[in-house]
Design a protein around this motif. Structure first.
Motif, PDB file in Angstrom:
ATOM      1  N   HIS A  39       0.827  -1.197   0.000  1.00  0.00           N
ATOM      2  CA  HIS A  39       0.000   0.000   0.000  1.00  0.00           C
ATOM      3  C   HIS A  39       0.871   1.261   0.000  1.00  0.00           C
ATOM      4  O   HIS A  39       0.670   2.172  -0.789  1.00  0.00           O
TER       5      HIS A  39
ATOM      6  N   GLU B 195     -14.082   0.267 -10.130  1.00  0.00           N
ATOM      7  CA  GLU B 195     -13.525  -0.141  -8.835  1.00  0.00           C
ATOM      8  C   GLU B 195     -12.112  -0.686  -9.008  1.00  0.00           C
ATOM      9  O   GLU B 195     -11.236  -0.459  -8.164  1.00  0.00           O
TER      10      GLU B 195
ATOM     11  N   ALA C 118      -9.639   2.111  -9.315  1.00  0.00           N
ATOM     12  CA  ALA C 118      -9.408   2.884  -8.092  1.00  0.00           C
ATOM     13  C   ALA C 118      -8.833   2.042  -6.964  1.00  0.00           C
ATOM     14  O   ALA C 118      -8.537   2.571  -5.895  1.00  0.00           O
ATOM     15  N   ILE C 119      -8.646   0.748  -7.210  1.00  0.00           N
ATOM     16  CA  ILE C 119      -8.419  -0.171  -6.085  1.00  0.00           C
ATOM     17  C   ILE C 119      -7.208   0.208  -5.216  1.00  0.00           C
ATOM     18  O   ILE C 119      -7.236   0.013  -4.008  1.00  0.00           O
ATOM     19  N   GLU C 120      -6.189   0.803  -5.819  1.00  0.00           N
ATOM     20  CA  GLU C 120      -5.020   1.146  -5.002  1.00  0.00           C
ATOM     21  C   GLU C 120      -5.260   2.386  -4.142  1.00  0.00           C
ATOM     22  O   GLU C 120      -4.521   2.650  -3.200  1.00  0.00           O
TER      23      GLU C 120
ATOM     24  N   VAL D 119      -8.471   3.640  -2.871  1.00  0.00           N
ATOM     25  CA  VAL D 119      -9.774   3.884  -2.251  1.00  0.00           C
ATOM     26  C   VAL D 119      -9.646   4.501  -0.865  1.00  0.00           C
ATOM     27  O   VAL D 119     -10.573   5.133  -0.380  1.00  0.00           O
ATOM     28  N   ARG D 120      -8.491   4.329  -0.235  1.00  0.00           N
ATOM     29  CA  ARG D 120      -8.357   4.903   1.102  1.00  0.00           C
ATOM     30  C   ARG D 120      -7.980   6.385   1.067  1.00  0.00           C
ATOM     31  O   ARG D 120      -8.026   7.053   2.094  1.00  0.00           O
TER      32      ARG D 120
ATOM     33  N   GLN E 280     -12.977   8.811  -0.834  1.00  0.00           N
ATOM     34  CA  GLN E 280     -13.849   8.416   0.271  1.00  0.00           C
ATOM     35  C   GLN E 280     -13.963   9.555   1.270  1.00  0.00           C
ATOM     36  O   GLN E 280     -13.065  10.386   1.403  1.00  0.00           O
TER      37      GLN E 280
ATOM     38  N   LEU F 164     -15.083   9.810   5.318  1.00  0.00           N
ATOM     39  CA  LEU F 164     -15.445   9.085   6.540  1.00  0.00           C
ATOM     40  C   LEU F 164     -15.672   7.597   6.266  1.00  0.00           C
ATOM     41  O   LEU F 164     -16.497   6.955   6.890  1.00  0.00           O
ATOM     42  N   GLY F 165     -14.945   7.073   5.305  1.00  0.00           N
ATOM     43  CA  GLY F 165     -15.060   5.647   5.019  1.00  0.00           C
ATOM     44  C   GLY F 165     -16.098   5.310   3.971  1.00  0.00           C
ATOM     45  O   GLY F 165     -16.156   4.186   3.503  1.00  0.00           O
ATOM     46  N   PHE F 166     -16.943   6.295   3.607  1.00  0.00           N
ATOM     47  CA  PHE F 166     -17.927   6.026   2.559  1.00  0.00           C
ATOM     48  C   PHE F 166     -17.336   6.383   1.204  1.00  0.00           C
ATOM     49  O   PHE F 166     -16.796   7.478   1.014  1.00  0.00           O
ATOM     50  N   LEU F 167     -17.440   5.444   0.275  1.00  0.00           N
ATOM     51  CA  LEU F 167     -16.820   5.642  -1.034  1.00  0.00           C
ATOM     52  C   LEU F 167     -17.527   6.749  -1.801  1.00  0.00           C
ATOM     53  O   LEU F 167     -18.750   6.873  -1.752  1.00  0.00           O
TER      54      LEU F 167
ATOM     55  N   PHE G 115     -18.550   7.390  -5.081  1.00  0.00           N
ATOM     56  CA  PHE G 115     -18.668   6.673  -6.344  1.00  0.00           C
ATOM     57  C   PHE G 115     -18.582   7.603  -7.552  1.00  0.00           C
ATOM     58  O   PHE G 115     -18.148   7.208  -8.617  1.00  0.00           O
TER      59      PHE G 115
END
Lengths: 532, 355
Positions: free
Chosen positions: A343, A370, A373-375, A377-378, A383, A385-388, A390
């Protein structure tokens, strides 16, 4: 290579195989469109085409795995008269003397070469095994063809080249008159490939007909008598090899001009990544490195040449942040790396292109967006507050799909619907969009067609031009010699110091890949003296 | 010759319709064992339907039965999504129930709005811890979690038995191995007067909705899906497989623990070794019927609960064994698995040419 090989015997009595007007449709897709193909006795025909051009379908029809919608397959009988081959009957094809050597070998690893060859030719119920006749026949075959293998070794102890010889012997043992080889050089060193071609020429001279399915042009030019090119299900060209040249075939295959990847001169900058005396010992040579010293600089493509299974996996794992060295240090921009974490590596500007793009590069059931964006998403971009977010994820995907020409139904389509070339474009879009400083490209163009390959090369060269350091692990010498600035050779976990590409002699590289020669160019490298 | 061809994109009918049709077929197939038992088939179906839906009471009973099934179904669904094969929901349920009794049977006291969350948190924590252990053993040592979680079920049950004979035993139970009842303020209030259906149902439904949102919309849900679908690619992209697995274990174990809390605080009032007739195992079936969808778990838990309650009442009326319910549920599972296969593949029947 040998000019004698280009003169092929060609009279109509010599005709061995004739495919006439073969058409095969899968729903709306026309996989084969009225294809004619003939093969004469003792002739080597190269069947060229990109992925999806219809080569495999055509061969499957020849072998009776598919039944053609239209057209006929005829094979000469013992008297030389063409006879129709029963469609959809693999056994009939075998009986007619058609043998196949698959790209992925179909050998039982724990049996000996002899057992593998005889397997399936003996009756199931028998009182004793009589091997003397089989052995005599094989010894004779080996003597005539020059295909020598120790038939009493279990197959897993054989090298890849030897396994291929067992496969060819298997076909010859069954009295094949026509041998079909699917991408035969994909797994061989240049020397092994050369010796395989020499064998084929010898076999052809003694009357065997050969069809080679291939995409590496240089090799095809060296060995075949005649070339047939398929594109989009149609035969778009056929020529004798002596009349053909590299560029015109490539253009026939792709259907348009192929941009030539060419490096422009660029002075390398500061070191980006240095491996210093790195040792990773995992017990087996595929996954180990021994005292490796390499450095990649800004604006430089460092090619790592080698036959598969010589420690490339360990090197790639290390640079991808998935493994850490047992001994030695890794420095990135002069700073010693203490935490090897995929990561963090990705976030710190290291672009990682995995070797197996289906296995490591994408999650098939997740969407294209998805997967792009996979690398990241954090990261706060995608995101809250943890909500993606989209919308942001989809927007990035839409950009990527246009910029990188990813052919897919849309950003919300599952990634498993993508073809290999498009998956690779998706991965390039994922990692290159962030203007990385270091790129690990592990077999980035393997299995891709000419068009997608040149796209990958263009992107890597572009990144190099922008100042990125690229570590290119590849088994494809053409690729390495075309786009690398420096090349180092990996063999059994050892890596030679790098050599400027211009100073490299191809055959010497082949010998080094086979481990027969240790780095002769120490004086011409800038890292001279680092490695033994 | 039969050939299977993968479908590229199953439509909404296939995705949602097939499980419903499969469940229907399973119920119809129940006619076979009914006929073998010489039962009046039409009457038996009628009794089953009225047993599950015939009155407010029967609906309440059905919903009471569905409550723990939703929770254990969610526990299995989230774990299986990440390919963490948690077979230990039964044990986690009992640990959750025991934790609820440990804090809720008078050790601390307070109003309902304190006590109900307290027993819930205690139970969820206990269940979560029960699964985190085996998960760490899986990620660190490669120990198969199917074996560890399954065997832990028996260990937990024996442990509960021991505690019920010892530290947790109710002195007023006249020798029965059961715990002291939890205090009134920790009891889940019934949703309808004089009916058994209780607050646990609302909690279970909220859990299902929350979990659906969590899986679909959050970063952690994204990572769980990625790890479950392709752990190698997830790892390569920088997602920590171990951390994700532990999160999944906490969620899955916690939900199973909540099922235990709900049974103790909502239905039974105390802990005994017959608290669960296998809700933990049935949760696996519920999750599979729902194709691991949290919202689908609600529907499939209602289906399974109504089959159980309906078959119970039918068996009392006409003397057919209530094991028929297990049979129907098992057949429904088989039908859904076959249906799922048909959703993913087109089947072609081809006549092979002679030769």
């Amino acid at each position: 290579m040998s000019s004698a090989a280009h003169t092929s015997p060609k009279t109509s009595q010599d005709l061995l195989l004739s495919l006439a007007g073969i058409t095969k449709k899968f729903g709306p897709l026309i996989a084969n469109d009225a294809i004619d193909l003939t093969v004469h006795r003792g002739e080597i025909v190269a069947l060229l085409g990109e992925n999806g051009a219809g080569k495999t379908t055509l061969m499957n029809i020849l072998f009776g795995h598919y039944i053609a919608d239209e057209g006929t397959v005829s094979v000469a009988n013992q008297n030389g008269e063409l006879e129709l081959l029963e469609p959809g009957a693999p056994q009939a094809a075998l009986d007619a003397g058609i043998g196949m050597v698959h790209q992925h070998f179909t050998l039982a690893e724990n049996l000996t070469g002899l057992d593998n060859i005889i397997l399936g030719t003996e009756p199931i119920f028998r009182l004793r095994r009589d091997r003397t006749k089989a052995r005599a026949k094989l010894n004779d075959l080996m003597a005539r063809s020059g295909l020598s293998v120790d038939l009493d070794q279990p197959v897993h102890k054989l090298t890849v080249g030897e396994k291929q010889r067992v496969e060819i012997l298997k076909a010859l043992y069954r009295d094949a008159r026509l041998l079909v080889l699917d991408e035969p050089t994909a797994v061989l060193t240049p020397q092994e490939a050369e010796s395989m071609f020499a064998t084929l020429r010898k076999l052809a001279a003694s009357g065997l007909s050969v069809i080679i399915i291939a995409h590496k042009l240089a090799e095809v030019l060296a060995v075949s008598h005649r070339i047939a090119v398929l594109r989009g299900g149609k035969k778009v060209g056929e020529m004798t090899t002596s009349d053909a040249d590299h560029r015109s075939i490539a253009e026939l295959m792709v259907g348009h001009e192929v941009p030539v990847s060419r490096r422009t001169a660029r002075a390398p900058g500061n070191p980006v990544i240095s491996l210093i005396d790195v040792t990773i010992d995992r017990g087996d040579s595929r996954r180990s490195l021994h005292g490796v010293n390499i450095t990649a600089h800004e604006g430089e493509i460092l090619g790592i040449a080698g036959v598969s299974g010589n420690g490339q996996a360990a090197l790639a794992q290390l640079i991808a942040g998935l493994d850490k060295p047992d001994f030695g240090t890794v420095e990135i921009f002069g700073k010693k790396i203490t935490k090897f974490d995929a990561h963090q590596f990705a976030q710190n500007g290291i672009a990682r292109i995995p070797e197996d793009r289906h296995h490591d590069g994408m999650v098939g059931s997740m969407t294209v967006a998805e997967n792009i964006a996979i690398e990241d998403v954090r990261s706060p971009e995608y995101q809250k507050l943890g909500f993606l977010d989209f919308d942001a994820i989809r927007k990035r995907a839409e950009h990527a799909i246009t910029d990188y020409d990813v052919r897919c139904p849309g950003p919300d389509a599952p990634a498993r619907l993508l073809s290999g070339g498009n998956i690779q474009k998706l991965i390039l879009a994922r990692v290159l969009e962030k203007s990385p400083k270091l790129i690990l490209a592990n077999q980035p163009s393997r299995g891709l067609d000419v068009g997608a390959q040149s796209e990958v090369h263009r992107r890597l060269l572009e990144a190099r031009q922008a100042g990125a350091a690229v570590i290119l692990i590849s088994e494809d010498l053409d690729e390495l010699l075309t786009i690398s600035d420096q090349i180092a050779v990996i063999h059994a976990g050892h890596i030679t110091s790098s050599m400027a590409t211009e100073t490299i002699d191809r055959s010497e590289l082949g010998l080094m890949m086979a481990g027969q020669k240790k780095h002769a160019h120490a004086d011409t490298t800038k890292n001279a003296g680092e490695t033994a | 010759m039969i050939r299977f061809e993968p479908r590229s994109n199953p439509g909404p009918f296939l995705t949602y319709g097939v499980p419903v049709i499969a469940a229907g077929i399973a119920i119809l197939l129940a006619a076979i064992p009914l006929a073998l038992a010489n039962a009046p088939i039409i009457k038996a179906y009628g009794l089953m339907i009225s047993g599950a839906f015939g009155s407010v009471f029967s609906i309440s009973e059905m919903l009471t039965r569905a409550t723990p099934l939703i929770l254990t179904g969610l526990a299995a669904a989230i774990a299986f999504r990440a390919k963490l094969w948690n077979i230990g929901a039964e044990g986690q349920l009992y640990m959750g129930a025991m934790a609820a009794v440990a804090v809720g049977a008078g050790v601390i006291d307070g109003p309902s709005w304190v006590m109900i969350p307290v027993v819930m948190i205690a139970g969820a924590l206990a269940g979560a811890l029960m699964l985190i252990g085996p998960t760490l053993m899986k990620t660190r040592l490669g120990v198969d979690e199917v074996v560890t979680t399954l065997l832990l079920n028996f260990i937990v049950l024996l442990f509960v038995q021991m505690m019920l004979e010892g530290a947790l035993k109710d002195p007023m139970s006249m020798g029965w191995p059961q715990s002291e009842p939890i205090i009134d303020s920790a009891v889940f209030p019934p949703l309808l007067e004089r009916m058994r259906v209780h607050l646990g149902l609302v909690i279970a439904l909220m859990c299902a909705i929350a979990l659906a949102i969590f899986v679909k919309r959050t970063v952690w849900g994204f990572e769980i899906r990625a790890v479950g679908e392709n752990a190698a690619a997830a790892k390569f992209s920088g997602i920590s497989v171990t951390k994700t697995m532990i999160l999944v274990a906490a969620l899955s174990g916690g939900l199973a623990g909540l099922a235990g809390v709900s049974e103790v605080a909502g239905t039974r009032g105390y802990l005994a070794t017959d608290l669960s007739p296998g809700y933990g195992y049935a949760g696996i079936v519920v999750a599979m019927l729902a194709r691991l969808s949290p919202i689908g778990v609600i529907a499939s838990a209602l289906f399974v609960a109504s089959v159980f309650v309906g078959a119970d009442s039918m068996s009392r009326a006409i003397g057919v064994s209530s094991y028929l319910a297990d049979l129907i549920v098992a057949m429904a599972l088989l039908c859904v698995l076959i249906g799922g296969f048909l959703t993913r593949f087109k089947v072609h029947f081809e006549r092979k040419s002679a030769g």
